[in-house]
Write a protein that holds these residues in place. Structure first.
Motif, short mmCIF file in Angstrom:
data_model
loop_
_atom_site.label_atom_id
_atom_site.label_comp_id
_atom_site.label_asym_id
_atom_site.label_seq_id
_atom_site.Cartn_x
_atom_site.Cartn_y
_atom_site.Cartn_z
N HIS A 53 9.32 -33.49 -38.50
CA HIS A 53 9.34 -32.28 -37.68
C HIS A 53 9.58 -31.07 -38.58
N ASP A 57 15.65 -28.63 -42.93
CA ASP A 57 16.28 -29.70 -43.72
C ASP A 57 15.32 -30.87 -43.95
N HIS A 58 14.14 -30.84 -43.30
CA HIS A 58 13.16 -31.91 -43.49
C HIS A 58 11.91 -31.44 -44.26
N ASP A 159 15.42 -37.05 -36.47
CA ASP A 159 16.43 -36.39 -35.62
C ASP A 159 16.07 -36.63 -34.16
N HIS A 221 22.44 -37.88 -41.54
CA HIS A 221 22.46 -36.59 -40.84
C HIS A 221 23.83 -36.18 -40.33
ZN LIG Z 1 17.60 -32.63 -39.48
#
Ligand SMILES: [Zn+2]
Ligand SMILES: [Zn+2]
Length: 253
Positions: A53, A57-58, A159, A221
């Motif tokens: 997504h 952070d990804h 997530d 996470h």
């Molecule tokens: Zn994340």
């Protein structure tokens, strides 16, 4: 299969790297830590990046990754993601403002990266692996992945808040060796977890009741500042399958 944990958004607080996995040196899943975790030679070996997504952070090392591999690859690196996610990358990241548009550099016919749309529940074969995106329940369109070769498989939920389909897929995966799942906020912050579509240890416990497989479940996470309160809450679940995922860890089957 060799799985390398490049970062897991919730490591040891300081020096923490963000979410990224590397499979067989060739396929990256998420791009939160490609450049801090790998040498340039290792980065050049990556041929495919599957994004779960659009959250930073990804994806945040994609720009530096593209710059590092520029001029060192014969074929474009394929960036696989949902159409909505690719749209965000095009409009907000590789938009010639935040970063150059490497999908037309050095030329539209011979670019550094190529965007490839994925569809949930379809299986994509690359580098001797089969990757199947499964839609999960997050604030923005998001998929987890089942990754398989002829002998082994693992699942990365990415997530997600409460969800069902990825657990059904996990239960139906023959050679499942591992599940990587998230827990982001401590139990006392359940309203925040709910609003941001993440899990707490308690809601992770409820999710894990849907996983009817005796395989290791590695958690990623954790919000670094909340680790001290989350660790006992995770332990209190009493699920012997649970352990934390660790940065730089290598899992080989
Ligand atoms: Zn994340
Ligand atoms: Zn997210």
């Amino acid at each position: 299969m060799e799985l390398r944990v490049l970062g897991c958004s919730g490591g040891e607080a300081d020096g923490e790297r963000l979410t990224g996995l590397l499979v067989n040196g060739c396929v990256a899943i998420d791009a939160g830590s490609i450049t801090p975790a790998l040498t340039v030679t290792e980065q050049v070996r990556i041929r495919h990046v599957f994004i779960s997504h659009s959250h930073l952070d990804h994806i945040c090392t994609l720009p530096f990754f593209t710059k590092n591999i520029f001029g060192h690859t014969q074929e474009p690196v394929e960036i696989h993601a949902l159409p909505e996610t690719l749209d965000v990358l095009r409009r907000h990241l590789f938009n010639d403002e935040l970063w150059p548009d490497f999908s037309v550099i050095p030329s539209p016919n011979d670019p550094t990266i190529r965007y490839t749309e994925i569809e949930p529940e379809h299986t994509y074969e690359v580098c001797g692996l089969r990757l199947t995106p499964i839609r999960v329940n997050h604030l923005v369109p998001c998929v987890g992945y089942r990754v398989e070769d002829d002998r082994d498989a693992f699942i990365f939920t990415s997530d997600t808040a409460e969800t069902d389909r990825i657990w059904e897929v996990a239960n139906a995966t023959p050679n499942l060796r591992l599940v990587i799942a998230e827990a982001s906020f401590p139990d006392e912050q359940a309203p925040l977890a709910e609003a941001s579509k993440h899990l707490t240890p308690a809601s992770l416990g409820a999710e894990l009741k849907k996983l009817h497989r005796d395989v290791p479940v590695r958690i990623y996470h954790l919000t670094p500042g909340d680790r001290p309160s989350m660790l006992p809450q995770l332990a209190a679940l009493g699920d012997p399958r649970l352990r934390l995922l660790a940065q730089d860890e290598r899992l080989v089957w």
